[in-house]
Design an enzyme around this catalytic site. Structure first.
Site, PDB file in Angstrom:
ATOM      1  N   ARG A  54       0.799  -1.226   0.000  1.00  0.00           N
ATOM      2  CA  ARG A  54       0.000   0.000   0.000  1.00  0.00           C
ATOM      3  C   ARG A  54       0.832   1.277   0.000  1.00  0.00           C
ATOM      4  NH1 ARG A  54      -3.144  -3.786   2.066  1.00  0.00           N
ATOM      5  NH2 ARG A  54      -1.125  -4.439   2.817  1.00  0.00           N
ATOM      6  N   THR A  55       1.730   1.387   0.991  1.00  0.00           N
ATOM      7  CA  THR A  55       2.420   2.663   1.194  1.00  0.00           C
ATOM      8  C   THR A  55       3.256   3.024  -0.026  1.00  0.00           C
ATOM      9  OG1 THR A  55       2.471   2.120   3.539  1.00  0.00           O
ATOM     10  CG2 THR A  55       3.879   3.919   2.821  1.00  0.00           C
ATOM     11  N   LYS A  82      25.628  -5.852  -2.162  1.00  0.00           N
ATOM     12  CA  LYS A  82      27.094  -5.921  -2.304  1.00  0.00           C
ATOM     13  C   LYS A  82      27.768  -5.234  -1.127  1.00  0.00           C
ATOM     14  CE  LYS A  82      26.735  -5.613  -7.367  1.00  0.00           C
ATOM     15  NZ  LYS A  82      27.009  -4.735  -8.511  1.00  0.00           N
ATOM     16  N   ARG A 104      11.393   3.886   3.993  1.00  0.00           N
ATOM     17  CA  ARG A 104      10.913   2.907   4.978  1.00  0.00           C
ATOM     18  C   ARG A 104      12.105   2.052   5.359  1.00  0.00           C
ATOM     19  NH1 ARG A 104       5.643  -0.896   4.721  1.00  0.00           N
ATOM     20  NH2 ARG A 104       4.771   1.068   5.460  1.00  0.00           N
ATOM     21  N   HIS A 132       4.791   6.182  11.657  1.00  0.00           N
ATOM     22  CA  HIS A 132       4.300   6.035  10.283  1.00  0.00           C
ATOM     23  C   HIS A 132       3.306   7.182  10.062  1.00  0.00           C
ATOM     24  CE1 HIS A 132       3.114   4.356   6.565  1.00  0.00           C
ATOM     25  NE2 HIS A 132       2.756   3.138   6.928  1.00  0.00           N
TER      26      HIS A 132
HETATM   27  C1  NCD Z   1       1.690  -1.187   8.301  1.00  0.00           C
HETATM   28  C2  NCD Z   1       3.180  -0.983   8.378  1.00  0.00           C
HETATM   29  O1  NCD Z   1       3.916  -1.416   7.506  1.00  0.00           O
HETATM   30  O2  NCD Z   1       3.568  -0.352   9.331  1.00  0.00           O
HETATM   31  N1  NCD Z   1       1.178  -1.295   7.029  1.00  0.00           N
HETATM   32  C3  NCD Z   1       0.970  -0.163   6.285  1.00  0.00           C
HETATM   33  O3  NCD Z   1       1.865   0.633   6.070  1.00  0.00           O
HETATM   34  N2  NCD Z   1      -0.275   0.069   5.832  1.00  0.00           N
HETATM   35  C4  NCD Z   1       1.164  -2.136   9.277  1.00  0.00           C
HETATM   36  C5  NCD Z   1       1.618  -3.567   9.250  1.00  0.00           C
HETATM   37  O4  NCD Z   1       2.599  -3.925   8.616  1.00  0.00           O
HETATM   38  O5  NCD Z   1       0.960  -4.373   9.926  1.00  0.00           O
END
Ligand code: NCD
Length: 320
Positions: A54-55, A82, A104, A132
């Site tokens: 999603r993100t 590497k 991320r 987040h």
């Molecule tokens: C979450 C995350 O990666 O922090 N998912 C997201 O970004 N929608 C929650 C999760 O991984 O459970």
């Protein structure tokens, strides 16, 4: 504002302004051609050291709808394999001329660290179990869309709070917007200390359900668990899983939310995920418009948060 690292960078007034700005991008997203030239010539790179559906896609879609160029970095096919360091990777990417890095990473604090190495904007798309912020913004937007406002609403965040960056950012955002938050989890899935967290805590989901305006379910994040924290998934589901029977005990119109990915049959039953008041797909949809607003706020030629709402391109493509 240059970076979005924590939901605290915005505060209550900033979140409100960003949600108003998002309204404009929801309108853009509903057009026949859902694209505006706001970030033409800008480049946004996604630097994801952890899995994401999603993100990652949401940021990419948001950047494209603003006419920015996008670059994608996948750890699995990069020189990280590497032995290249995070710093060298980031400096290499910046040298190609990027305006924003969406990052991320499995370690808390990495987005902050990167701001010390580069001149471009940095957006936190999840750092370890820490924060987040764009998830919290899209969750606030979705609650506001369905309930009018967050003020005075009772929001129960249920499940693996201990490992959840979503729970941290959501809790901060929901409280900043005037909601009351109850964390619902067994003791082992709560952080060791909750001093200073402006929330109530309960170990009894069934006792919380009748007064909840929103039930926010979390995935069991087993990739972050290094020990057995619950006797079994089946026992967790028995005590904390959102079943149809539990959903029926919520007040009428209460929302059921989940950041995804869902583990159907564990924290949420398949039947509940399909209920009309389960707004999980709305969260995903709103995520694109919220991220358009964030990218526009950070890269959209220096408008202040107060007057940025009037600076969004109009349907004709120009600026108001
Ligand atoms: C979450 C995350 O990666 O922090 N998912 C997201 O970004 N929608 C929650 C999760 O991984 O459970």
């Amino acid at each position: 504002m240059k970076h979005l690292l924590s939901i605290e960078d915005l505060g209550g007034d900033g979140i409100t302004a960003l949600l108003e700005l998002t309204d404009r991008f929801v309108e853009v997203s509903e057009r026949r051609i859902p694209k505006v030239p706001a970030l033409l010539g800008k480049t946004v790179v996604s630097l994801f050291y952890e899995d994401s559906t999603r993100t990652r896609l949401s940021f990419e879609t948001a950047a494209k709808r603003l006419s920015a160029d996008t670059m994608n970095f996948s750890v699995g096919t990069s020189s990280v394999n590497k032995g290249e360091s995070l710093r060298d990777t980031v400096e290499t990417i910046e040298a190609m001329g990027v305006d924003a890095i969406v990052v991320r990473h499995g370690s808390a604090g990495v987005p902050w660290q990167i701001t010390g190495w580069v001149d471009c904007s940095v957006i936190n798309a999840g750092d370890g179990g820490h924060e987040h912020p764009t998830q919290a913004l899209l969750d606030c937007y979705t609650i506001r869309q369905h309930c009018g406002s967050l003020r005075g609403r009772h929001i129960a965040i249920v499940g693996d709070i201990k490992h959840s960056r979503v729970a941290r950012s959501d809790m901060l955002a929901f409280v900043a917007m005037g909601a009351e938050v109850t964390l619902v989890a067994p003791q082992t899935l709560l952080p060791a200390r909750l001093d200073g967290w402006p929330v109530k805590v309960s170990h009894d989901l069934d006792a919380v359900l009748p007064t909840a305006d929103v039930v926010y379910l979390l995935r069991m994040q087993r990739e972050r668990m290094h020990e057995m924290l619950i006797p079994s998934l089946r026992e967790y589901t028995t005590c904390y899983g959102m079943t149809a029977e539990r959903a029926a005990r919520l007040p009428k119109n209460a929302l059921i939310m989940h950041p995804g990915p869902m583990n159907r049959g564990v924290e949420i039953s398949a039947e509940v995920a399909g209920l009309v008041n389960a707004v999980i797909i709305d969260q995903v949809k709103n995520g694109v418009a919220v991220r358009m607003a964030v990218l526009f706020l950070l890269l959209g030629s220096g408008y202040g948060l107060a007057n940025i709402v009037d600076a969004v391109p109009t349907a004709e493509g120009g600026r108001q």
